[in-house]
Design an enzyme around this catalytic site. Structure first.
Site, PDB file in Angstrom:
ATOM      1  N   LYS A 173      -4.058  -9.997  -7.265  1.00 58.61           N
ATOM      2  CA  LYS A 173      -5.341 -10.331  -6.641  1.00 58.61           C
ATOM      3  C   LYS A 173      -6.438  -9.380  -7.117  1.00 58.61           C
ATOM      4  O   LYS A 173      -6.169  -8.228  -7.459  1.00 58.61           O
ATOM      5  CB  LYS A 173      -5.225 -10.343  -5.116  1.00 58.61           C
ATOM      6  CG  LYS A 173      -5.261  -9.011  -4.456  1.00 58.61           C
ATOM      7  CD  LYS A 173      -5.528  -9.141  -2.949  1.00 58.61           C
ATOM      8  CE  LYS A 173      -5.586  -7.736  -2.384  1.00 58.61           C
ATOM      9  NZ  LYS A 173      -5.941  -7.602  -1.010  1.00 58.61           N
ATOM     10  N   LYS A 205     -10.348  -4.086  -4.525  1.00 57.71           N
ATOM     11  CA  LYS A 205     -11.182  -2.885  -4.629  1.00 57.71           C
ATOM     12  C   LYS A 205     -10.411  -1.713  -5.211  1.00 57.71           C
ATOM     13  O   LYS A 205     -10.981  -0.787  -5.741  1.00 57.71           O
ATOM     14  CB  LYS A 205     -11.711  -2.504  -3.234  1.00 57.71           C
ATOM     15  CG  LYS A 205     -12.831  -3.415  -2.771  1.00 57.71           C
ATOM     16  CD  LYS A 205     -13.265  -3.104  -1.345  1.00 57.71           C
ATOM     17  CE  LYS A 205     -12.315  -3.707  -0.348  1.00 57.71           C
ATOM     18  NZ  LYS A 205     -12.897  -4.016   0.956  1.00 57.71           N
ATOM     19  N   LYS A 217       0.831  -1.213   0.000  1.00 56.03           N
ATOM     20  CA  LYS A 217       0.000   0.000   0.000  1.00 56.03           C
ATOM     21  C   LYS A 217       0.859   1.254   0.000  1.00 56.03           C
ATOM     22  O   LYS A 217       0.488   2.266  -0.582  1.00 56.03           O
ATOM     23  CB  LYS A 217      -0.941   0.004   1.213  1.00 56.03           C
ATOM     24  CG  LYS A 217      -1.975  -1.118   1.144  1.00 56.03           C
ATOM     25  CD  LYS A 217      -3.395  -0.619   1.206  1.00 56.03           C
ATOM     26  CE  LYS A 217      -4.283  -1.591   0.477  1.00 56.03           C
ATOM     27  NZ  LYS A 217      -5.432  -2.091   1.165  1.00 56.03           N
TER      28      LYS A 217
HETATM   29  P1  TYM Z   1     -10.547  -6.189   2.876  1.00 53.04           P
HETATM   30  O1  TYM Z   1     -11.630  -5.208   3.006  1.00 53.04           O
HETATM   31  O2  TYM Z   1      -9.364  -5.843   2.031  1.00 53.04           O
HETATM   32  O3  TYM Z   1     -11.102  -7.571   2.346  1.00 53.04           O
HETATM   33  C1  TYM Z   1     -12.208  -8.181   2.983  1.00 53.04           C
HETATM   34  C2  TYM Z   1     -12.048  -9.688   3.032  1.00 53.04           C
HETATM   35  O4  TYM Z   1     -12.015 -10.236   1.736  1.00 53.04           O
HETATM   36  C3  TYM Z   1     -10.835 -10.989   1.523  1.00 53.04           C
HETATM   37  N1  TYM Z   1     -10.401 -10.742   0.144  1.00 53.04           N
HETATM   38  C4  TYM Z   1     -10.149 -11.715  -0.738  1.00 53.04           C
HETATM   39  N2  TYM Z   1     -10.231 -13.047  -0.646  1.00 53.04           N
HETATM   40  C5  TYM Z   1      -9.922 -13.768  -1.751  1.00 53.04           C
HETATM   41  N3  TYM Z   1      -9.533 -13.210  -2.919  1.00 53.04           N
HETATM   42  C6  TYM Z   1      -9.448 -11.872  -3.060  1.00 53.04           C
HETATM   43  N4  TYM Z   1      -9.078 -11.335  -4.218  1.00 53.04           N
HETATM   44  C7  TYM Z   1      -9.765 -11.061  -1.935  1.00 53.04           C
HETATM   45  N5  TYM Z   1      -9.806  -9.724  -1.730  1.00 53.04           N
HETATM   46  C8  TYM Z   1     -10.193  -9.548  -0.451  1.00 53.04           C
HETATM   47  C9  TYM Z   1      -9.839 -10.438   2.532  1.00 53.04           C
HETATM   48  O5  TYM Z   1      -8.843 -11.379   2.829  1.00 53.04           O
HETATM   49  C10 TYM Z   1     -10.740 -10.132   3.707  1.00 53.04           C
HETATM   50  O6  TYM Z   1     -10.982 -11.301   4.458  1.00 53.04           O
HETATM   51  N6  TYM Z   1      -7.962  -5.698   7.106  1.00 53.04           N
HETATM   52  C11 TYM Z   1      -9.146  -6.309   6.537  1.00 53.04           C
HETATM   53  C12 TYM Z   1     -10.442  -5.893   7.235  1.00 53.04           C
HETATM   54  C13 TYM Z   1     -10.394  -6.082   8.709  1.00 53.04           C
HETATM   55  C14 TYM Z   1     -10.509  -7.316   9.395  1.00 53.04           C
HETATM   56  C15 TYM Z   1     -10.425  -6.996  10.787  1.00 53.04           C
HETATM   57  C16 TYM Z   1     -10.671  -8.643   8.989  1.00 53.04           C
HETATM   58  C17 TYM Z   1     -10.254  -5.099   9.617  1.00 53.04           C
HETATM   59  N7  TYM Z   1     -10.253  -5.628  10.878  1.00 53.04           N
HETATM   60  C18 TYM Z   1     -10.464  -7.975  11.761  1.00 53.04           C
HETATM   61  C19 TYM Z   1     -10.720  -9.628   9.989  1.00 53.04           C
HETATM   62  C20 TYM Z   1     -10.626  -9.288  11.355  1.00 53.04           C
HETATM   63  C21 TYM Z   1      -9.241  -5.886   5.086  1.00 53.04           C
HETATM   64  O7  TYM Z   1      -8.701  -4.893   4.688  1.00 53.04           O
HETATM   65  O8  TYM Z   1     -10.047  -6.645   4.331  1.00 53.04           O
END
Ligand code: TYM
Length: 332
Positions: free
Chosen positions: A197, A200, A115
């Site tokens: 990957k 968003k 990032k």
């Molecule tokens: P975020 O918002 O980037 O993504 C949300 C969830 O989706 C999964 N994910 C994917 N899985 C498979 N293939 C992909 N291309 C893909 N893109 C996203 C991510 O692994 C995630 O599970 N830091 C986290 C949010 C968060 C969180 C937490 C999660 C904040 N606090 C506490 C668990 C526990 C995040 O940015 O996810």
């Protein structure tokens, strides 16, 4: 006596519309786990502001994501679904954990490195300490299991390290959580670049399928998906494009890779891409129908998130009080 249910916690950032990667990597699993566990799912809005985002857009996306959680199949009666910013204990515990998290370990986080390379003009402190806020999210609820996609497992690991460090100093304050990634779908790739990957923040809109995309857009994106040389539908490392599409197809309809290979034996990439596109479009049409229904009832949603924030705060507060006491803060 019946054993208390184990606890689950997870969240998604409202930095864009939820996409197929987030759905197959995380949300789909949440739905599968909701009967067996005591589940807490939140909209990670505090995490979202590590990247600059227009306030009106953030609010819109956060509400949209809330309704999408339900539209994806989370039953609000069985799960506590809330906004992270409604439960102030997250930010409070994050500060405490910052003081038990090392500069060196934060510097090694892959996501921080990625990032900061992408946002060279805004490498803020929040982006750096992001993992200790995430650790706070998890530890406040004494979660046993954290269902995430593969890209978040490093953050679950550092959460365990922080919790261990804290427990070694003060006794068993935090339960140690385990990451939980799906067997198929933990790392969905971009449709235009299968080495990257699906995300968003992807620039090319054709690489990402959003849960609210229209049917013809979904099918068009799959038809245009980048594939590999050759013409056979085989699950092998040297066909990253086909491998990604097979993963999506398998995650959506539960077929094994062997079954998919047999189904498309003798057929070409074109037929296969169309079939994947249609199966995803069918899945999304069910989610979208429910989404439209739910989003209409604003009062219902508002009451729901208020009640859920109260329930989440009650539990989060218990952990936070315990932490404050252990580290030596004077009680009120
Ligand atoms: P975020 O918002 O980037 O993504 C949300 C969830 O989706 C999964 N994910 C994917 N899985 C498979 N293939 C992909 N291309 C893909 N893109 C996203 C991510 O692994 C995630 O599970 N830091 C986290 C949010 C968060 C969180 C937490 C999660 C904040 N606090 C506490 C668990 C526990 C995040 O940015 O996810």
């Amino acid at each position: 006596m019946e054993e208390p249910k184990k606890r689950i916690l997870s969240g998604i950032k409202p930095t864009g519309t939820l996409n197929l990667g987030g759905y197959l990597g995380a949300a789909k699993n949440w739905v599968a786990l909701q009967n067996e566990f005591d589940c807490f799912y939140f909209i990670a809005d505090l995490h979202a502001i590590t990247i600059r985002i227009n306030p009106a857009q953030l609010r819109k996306q956060a509400k949209e994501l809330y309704a999408l959680y339900i539209a994806c199949g989370l039953d609000p009666e069985k799960n506590t679904i809330f906004f992270q910013s409604h439960v102030h204990q997250h930010a409070e515990l994050a500060w405490v954990l910052d003081c038990y998290t090392m500069f060196g370990e934060l510097s090694r986080m892959t996501q921080f490195k990625d990032k900061s390379a992408k946002n060279a003009d805004n490498i803020n402190a929040g982006l750096f300490t992001y993992p200790s806020l995430m650790a706070a999210d998890i530890l406040l609820y004494q979660a046993d299991l954290v269902p995430v996609g593969e890209d978040q497992t490093q953050h679950v690991e550092i959460c365990r390290d922080i919790a261990n460090r804290f427990n070694n100093l003060y006794g068993e304050v935090f339960r140690l959580p385990e990451g939980y990634v799906p067997k198929v779908g933990a790392r969905i790739k971009s449709l235009v670049n299968p080495m990257q990957k699906m995300s968003k923040s992807e620039q090319d809109p054709n690489g990402t399928v959003n849960l609210l995309d229209r049917r013809d857009d979904v099918i068009r994106k799959f038809k245009k998906a980048v594939t590999d040389s050759g013409s056979e539908i085989l699950y092998t490392e040297d066909k990253p494009g086909i491998k990604n599409l097979m993963t999506i197809y398998s995650a959506v309809n539960g077929k094994t890779f062997e079954e998919i290979e047999r189904e498309f034996d003798g057929k070409g990439y074109g037929d296969f891409k169309l079939a994947v596109g249609e199966s995803v479009a069918d899945l999304l049409s069910g989610i979208q129908e429910k989404y439209t229904q739910i989003s209409e009832d604003k009062t219902y949603l508002e009451n729901l998130w208020r009640g859920s924030a109260e329930k989440a705060s009650y539990i989060a507060n218990k952990t936070l009080r315990k932490v404050y006491k252990k580290i030596g803060f004077v009680e009120k």
